[in-house]
Scaffold this motif. Structure first.
Motif, PDB file in Angstrom:
ATOM      1  N   GLU A 251      62.319  28.086  29.855  1.00  0.00           N
ATOM      2  CA  GLU A 251      61.622  28.239  28.420  1.00  0.00           C
ATOM      3  C   GLU A 251      60.053  27.867  28.716  1.00  0.00           C
ATOM      4  OE1 GLU A 251      61.629  26.386  23.727  1.00  0.00           O
ATOM      5  OE2 GLU A 251      63.239  25.779  25.257  1.00  0.00           O
TER       6      GLU A 251
ATOM      7  N   LYS B 208      64.535  36.050  25.310  1.00  0.00           N
ATOM      8  CA  LYS B 208      63.868  36.348  23.826  1.00  0.00           C
ATOM      9  C   LYS B 208      62.828  35.675  23.734  1.00  0.00           C
ATOM     10  CE  LYS B 208      65.929  32.293  21.523  1.00  0.00           C
ATOM     11  NZ  LYS B 208      66.716  31.937  20.453  1.00  0.00           N
ATOM     12  N   ASP B 209      61.825  36.261  22.646  1.00  0.00           N
ATOM     13  CA  ASP B 209      60.616  35.749  22.149  1.00  0.00           C
ATOM     14  C   ASP B 209      59.679  35.501  23.666  1.00  0.00           C
ATOM     15  OD1 ASP B 209      61.855  35.609  19.683  1.00  0.00           O
ATOM     16  OD2 ASP B 209      62.620  33.435  20.127  1.00  0.00           O
ATOM     17  N   CYS B 210      59.633  36.641  24.432  1.00  0.00           N
ATOM     18  CA  CYS B 210      58.617  36.731  25.409  1.00  0.00           C
ATOM     19  C   CYS B 210      57.739  37.639  25.351  1.00  0.00           C
ATOM     20  CB  CYS B 210      59.520  36.719  26.805  1.00  0.00           C
ATOM     21  SG  CYS B 210      60.663  35.433  27.092  1.00  0.00           S
TER      22      CYS B 210
ATOM     23  N   THR C  35      69.295  31.712  30.014  1.00  0.00           N
ATOM     24  CA  THR C  35      68.377  32.012  28.803  1.00  0.00           C
ATOM     25  C   THR C  35      67.053  31.978  29.381  1.00  0.00           C
ATOM     26  OG1 THR C  35      70.043  31.013  27.320  1.00  0.00           O
ATOM     27  CG2 THR C  35      67.600  31.155  26.560  1.00  0.00           C
TER      28      THR C  35
ATOM     29  N   ASN D  75      61.028  40.682  22.080  1.00  0.00           N
ATOM     30  CA  ASN D  75      60.250  40.668  23.153  1.00  0.00           C
ATOM     31  C   ASN D  75      59.011  41.593  23.089  1.00  0.00           C
ATOM     32  OD1 ASN D  75      61.493  38.569  25.075  1.00  0.00           O
ATOM     33  ND2 ASN D  75      63.082  40.121  25.092  1.00  0.00           N
TER      34      ASN D  75
ATOM     35  N   LYS E 277      63.281  32.278  27.422  1.00  0.00           N
ATOM     36  CA  LYS E 277      62.593  32.294  26.105  1.00  0.00           C
ATOM     37  C   LYS E 277      61.357  31.739  26.040  1.00  0.00           C
ATOM     38  CE  LYS E 277      65.082  28.030  24.397  1.00  0.00           C
ATOM     39  NZ  LYS E 277      65.920  27.528  23.267  1.00  0.00           N
ATOM     40  N   ASN E 278      60.675  32.015  24.912  1.00  0.00           N
ATOM     41  CA  ASN E 278      59.389  31.713  24.914  1.00  0.00           C
ATOM     42  C   ASN E 278      58.296  31.661  25.889  1.00  0.00           C
ATOM     43  OD1 ASN E 278      59.916  31.185  21.845  1.00  0.00           O
ATOM     44  ND2 ASN E 278      61.150  29.210  22.715  1.00  0.00           N
TER      45      ASN E 278
END
Length: 167
Positions: free
Chosen positions: A12, A71-73, A36, A102, A38-39
């Motif tokens: 993360e 996610k959220d990249c 995972t 993404n 993310k971000n």
């Protein structure tokens, strides 16, 4: 960053940049499960995120690659595939992989790719989900090419468009 035979990892809020040579992937997950990402901001010359089942270079201790979430990249690929999923030459399985929310910027070659390498006809890729993937499309594209001599330059090729999906 390459992860081989890993389980239960959360990545993360990392930033990768400065990857400017061929085969400089951003994050490779080889024979991994329960991961995972993310971000994060990932900028690589070759593949930015690559989910791989069985590598021809290392012995696999994990037979099935599964439960991967990205996610959220923000992902920026200079030449290769932005999001890649592939199987090697030995039978294996990739399943339950999700790419969610993404943003792919400066698309040059391929946004989303699924490949079975080396011809294993017993490999299985299933339950791969792409959800809310935003792709930054430019008006002009430079045709990707190898720079073997140090003198080559990206060239304009009339009508060239990158691939959004390649299976």
């Amino acid at each position: 960053a390459s992860f081989f035979n890993c389980e239960n990892i959360d990545i993360e809020n990392i930033k990768i940049t400065g990857q400017w040579r061929y085969n400089t992937d951003g994050i490779d997950l080889v024979n991994c499960k329960n991961i995972t990402i993310k971000n994060s901001y990932l900028h690589a010359f070759d593949d930015v995120i690559s989910i791989k089942a069985y590598s021809q270079f290392r012995k696999a201790s994990i037979e099935t690659v599964e439960n991967i979430l990205v996610k959220d990249c923000v992902l920026w690929c200079d030449w290769g595939k932005c999001i890649e999923t592939w199987c090697g030459h030995k039978p294996t399985e990739i399943k339950n992989v999700v790419f969610r929310n993404n943003y792919l910027i400066h698309l040059i070659k391929t946004a989303l790719n699924i490949t079975v390498w080396y011809g294993s006809n017993k490999s299985v890729v299933k339950d791969i989900t792409y959800e809310n993937i935003y792709i930054d499309l430019d008006r002009d594209y430079d045709f990707p090419q190898y720079d073997n001599s140090g003198k080559d330059a990206f060239k304009k090729e009339k009508g060239f468009l990158p691939s959004v999906v390649n299976v």
